[in-house]
Structure formats: structure tokens, C-alpha cells
Design an enzyme around this catalytic site. Structure first.
Site, PDB file in Angstrom:
ATOM      1  N   TYR A   1     -21.421  50.085  17.733  1.00 48.19           N
ATOM      2  CA  TYR A   1     -21.099  51.513  17.656  1.00 48.19           C
ATOM      3  C   TYR A   1     -21.241  51.961  16.207  1.00 48.19           C
ATOM      4  O   TYR A   1     -20.849  51.226  15.285  1.00 48.19           O
ATOM      5  CB  TYR A   1     -19.650  51.745  18.114  1.00 48.19           C
ATOM      6  CG  TYR A   1     -19.175  53.158  17.847  1.00 48.19           C
ATOM      7  CD1 TYR A   1     -19.318  54.144  18.815  1.00 48.19           C
ATOM      8  CD2 TYR A   1     -18.608  53.505  16.612  1.00 48.19           C
ATOM      9  CE1 TYR A   1     -18.903  55.446  18.563  1.00 48.19           C
ATOM     10  CE2 TYR A   1     -18.194  54.804  16.364  1.00 48.19           C
ATOM     11  CZ  TYR A   1     -18.347  55.770  17.343  1.00 48.19           C
ATOM     12  OH  TYR A   1     -17.944  57.058  17.090  1.00 48.19           O
TER      13      TYR A   1
ATOM     14  N   GLU B   1     -23.392  60.349  16.218  1.00 46.18           N
ATOM     15  CA  GLU B   1     -22.745  59.204  16.845  1.00 46.18           C
ATOM     16  C   GLU B   1     -23.791  58.437  17.649  1.00 46.18           C
ATOM     17  O   GLU B   1     -24.458  59.012  18.511  1.00 46.18           O
ATOM     18  CB  GLU B   1     -21.624  59.679  17.777  1.00 46.18           C
ATOM     19  CG  GLU B   1     -20.822  58.542  18.365  1.00 46.18           C
ATOM     20  CD  GLU B   1     -19.691  59.046  19.270  1.00 46.18           C
ATOM     21  OE1 GLU B   1     -19.969  59.863  20.160  1.00 46.18           O
ATOM     22  OE2 GLU B   1     -18.548  58.607  19.086  1.00 46.18           O
TER      23      GLU B   1
END
Ligand code: GDP
Ligand code: MN
Length: 396
Positions: free
Chosen positions: A118, A206
């Protein structure tokens, strides 16, 4: 402004970020053509079919699927296009899918296992610095990781005077447990990602997951990019990426008439001049036991025309049970605003919710007389608390 995955990837790639490549398609046939063009497929290569809507968690809702043949590309694209996609990030009504990204399958087998990470870049408001947030726990819900295993989330704060330094990119690659070729690829990836964030004037990027492929490439498989609206004037090409089908229709309309409107879930509509006063008014509504249905800043010139446009917007929301108008007459005179409200009210003729008007400032007393003698279902107030009490009374 939010972007689709395919648009976000396009921007990232223009700054040298490696991505899972793909081609946009609007029909099942277009998807097949896209697959052939993308991979030169003769029927043996796998593809991912990915719904393009402004919401994450698409995989969980059945909006991201693997196609193992061209027939499957056609079938799955046909299924996803036109579907109503419900994910943990959409409302219960879901979102209609108008288009899919036909992407190359990047989870192919090889010398090592593919690994998902991530990574996001955003502004840390507490420290006033950009930061890169990252984790070894990619591919899953990052909120759950933050809740259950917060020690697996790392941050790297960036000093604005020098920008991201090479040692920081290396620290990230190290903390992700990489070595060899993958380590170098991750360093390049992080540097390109941060450059993209700064140069595109994004407020959030993101990537979940960032993928280390089985042959040690590092690529963005997903991309959520939010551009800073206040910097859009510097990026005319990005402005064209706006997809109003994905936006709240009342907000789109407000923007078109130059009103600053944000849709909320509550039952009291508000019309206020000035963003600060608008926020204070929302607090007031909560104190009175209501919930604001919207944020609406009508700006400095609250004339009849603007007030009417604002009424129109607020009344489009079926949840609105009362409207609180809170105007401070500094530059604009309260009596003119009051007259504007009365004119708009009469002109519209279909307002069937109680209205509480608080006018304070220049000529507030004349304004109150105008409202009180208008014969309309409009109550006046001068004090903040008085307005709150009257809102409470009509909601009761
Ligand atoms: P999201 O569900 O909206 O976050 O969409 P993503 O783009 O993150 O895709 C969802 C999931 O699909 C990812 O977490 C991956 O596990 C999987 N996925 C994405 N691309 C590929 C691919 O090329 N091959 C395979 N096998 N799975 C993929
Ligand atoms: Mn994702």
C-alpha cells in the site's frame, strides 16, 4: 476533483510511474478490441476487466474480474458495463458503470511470488508537510490495517524546502523488505510517484496495491488520484477529465451557477454568506438538534436572483424539513437581502418548508420588519441563539 483509475494512471505514467497498462472500453466489443490491441492477444493471455467508477472496493462488489480468454473478456465486460456497482465505498444505491478498463494481467507466475503493498501521498495537516504513507499490507482495506495492525503502517514526512530525498525513498524500499532489482525499482517508483503528486497539484494519490511482480518490476495496479480544485486552472488538460456523471447532481448545478454548495445528509438546509459563518451555522443547527442538509455559501452579493438559485438547490434535496438563512450584512445591506428573500419566495411559489431568517449587520432592524410584515411562512431572528431555538421549534 476525483479521477477514474484510468485517468489517474495516465497522469502518473506521464511522470514516469510504472503502471499496469490498460485501454478504456465502453462496450463488450470495444473491450475485445482493446484486449487484442493491448497484448496482441491470440486467446492465451489473461486480462483484468475493471469497472471505472469513482469508488474504491470495486473488487469486493464484483467490478474487477479476471478474464482468461477473449470470450471471457467479452462476457465479463458485457456484465460489468451497465451494472449497478455496490461497493463498501458507494451508497446503498451503488453506481452505474459506463466504462471498463481492460488491463494486462500482472499477477503472472515467475521466479518469485507477486507481492502487494500500500502507498499513498497526502498532506499531513498536523505537521504541515506532505507525507508518504505505506505498508507491506497492500491489496486489502487499509482502514482495517490501521485499526488492527497499526505498526505495519509507516510514514515518511517530506521537508518542503528540499523535497523527497533519495535516502527516504531507499528507507521505504528497505522497510517494505525489498532487495536486489526490486529494491531499485521501488526507489524509482517512490521518487516518480512523489514527483507526480507535486507536479500534478494532487491532494491525494493512493495506490493500493503497488505490485512487485514475479520478475521484480514495481507497478501501480490501482490509482486513486484527487486533484486540488484550486490548482486546476494550471492544468487545463486535467480539467477535461472531469466526469460529472460521477458527481452529485446538485453540486454540479451549484457549480454551474457559481454557488459554493456541498451536499450533506441532514434535514436542515442552510443558506449563508461566507464560509466561516456557514460552518458556524452548521454547528448551530447541530446544537438545535438538527443535522445540516448542506453547506451553502452564497457569497457577498445575496440578491434576489442568487437567493432564488440557492433556494432552488436546497429544495432539490427531499430530506430538507426546514431552511435556516443566516446572513451577515457587512458589505451587503440586510434590508436588500430580506427583500431578495421575499421576492424569491414569492417568485418560486412552491416553498413548503418553514424558513428561519437571521439577518445581522447593516439595517438588520429594517430587514426584520420586512420579513415580519411579508405575510410569508418566514420567521425572523436577530440573535444566533434565537435562530437556533426557532429551528428547534419547527423540527419538534
Ligand atoms: P479496488 O477493488 O477498487 O481497490 O480495485 P483494484 O484495482 O485494487 O483491484 C482489486 C484487486 O484485483 C486487487 O487488489 C488485486 O488483488 C486484483 N487484481 C488487480 N489486477 C490484477 C491482475 O492483473 N491479475 C490478477 N490476478 N489480479 C489482479
Ligand atoms: Mn485497490
Amino acid at each position: 476533483m476525483n479521477l477514474h483509475e484510468y485517468q489517474g494512471k495516465e497522469i502518473l505514467n506521464s511522470f514516469g510511474v510504472e503502471i499496469q497498462r490498460g485501454i478504456l472500453a465502453h462496450t463488450a466489443e470495444e473491450a475485445v478490441t482493446a484486449a487484442k490491441k493491448l497484448t496482441g492477444d491470440t486467446g492465451t493471455v489473461w486480462h483484468m476487466i475493471k469497472a471505472q467508477v469513482h469508488a474504491g472496493g470495486r473488487g469486493k462488489g464484483g467490478g474487477v474480474k479476471l478474464a482468461k480468454s477473449l470470450e471471457e473478456v467479452r462476457d465479463i465486460a458485457g456484465q460489468i458495463i451497465g451494472m449497478n456497482l455496490i461497493t463498501p465505498q458507494t451508497s446503498a444505491k451503488g453506481k452505474k458503470v459506463h466504462q471498463v478498463l481492460v488491463a494486462e494481467d500482472v499477477y503472472y507466475p515467475g521466479d518469485s511470488e507477486p507481492e502487494e503493498y500500500y502507498m499513498s501521498v497526502l498532506l499531513n495537516r498536523a505537521s504541515g508537510r506532505n507525507m508518504i504513507m505505506y505498508s507491506t499490507e497492500g491489496g486489502m482495506d487499509i482502514e482495517a490495517v490501521a485499526e488492527e495492525t497499526p505498526h505495519l503502517i509507516f510514514t515518511e514526512k517530506i521537508d518542503p524546502t528540499v523535497g523527497l530525498l533519495p535516502f527516504q525513498a531507499r528507507r521505504i524500499a528497505f522497510n517494505l523488505g525489498l532487495s536486489g532489482k526490486a529494491f531499485g525499482e521501488m526507489v524509482k517508483f517512490v521518487i516518480a510517484l512523489y514527483t507526480a503528486y507535486v507536479k500534478s497539484d494532487s491532494s491525494l494519490i493512493e495506490i493500493n496495491p503497488v505490485l512487485k511482480t514475479s520478475d521484480d518490476r514495481v507497478i501501480a495496479v490501482d490509482a486513486k488520484v484527487t486533484l486540488d480544485d484550486n490548482a486546476l486552472f494550471r492544468h487545463k488538460d486535467y480539467e477535461a477529465m472531469r466526469d460529472i456523471r460521477e458527481e452529485n447532481p446538485i453540486e454540479v448545478e451549484a457549480k454551474a451557477v457559481g454557488l459554493n454548495y456541498v451536499d450533506l445528509d441532514g434535514n436542515v438546509g442552510c443558506m449563508v454568506n461566507g464560509a466561516g459563518l456557514a460552518m458556524a451555522t452548521m454547528d448551530l443547527i447541530k446544537q438545535a438538534g438538527g443535522e445540516p442538509a448542506n453547506f451553502l455559501d452564497v457569497g457577498g452579493t445575496a440578491d434576489a436572483e442568487r437567493v432564488e438559485a440557492a433556494f432552488n438547490l436546497i429544495l432539490k434535496d427531499p430530506n430538507v424539513k426546514a431552511i435556516l438563512i443566516n446572513i451577515f450584512g457587512g458589505i451587503v445591506r440586510c434590508d436588500r437581502v430580506a427583500q431578495g428573500i421575499i421576492d424569491a419566495y414569492k417568485n418560486m411559489g412552491n416553498i413548503n418548508v418553514p424558513i428561519i431568517v437571521r439577518l445581522q449587520g447593516t439595517n438588520a432592524d429594517i430587514a426584520k420588519d420586512l420579513i415580519d410584515n411579508s405575510g410569508l411562512d418566514v420567521q425572523s431572528a436577530i440573535e444566533f441563539q434565537e435562530a437556533a431555538d426557532k429551528v428547534q421549534a419547527v423540527l419538534a
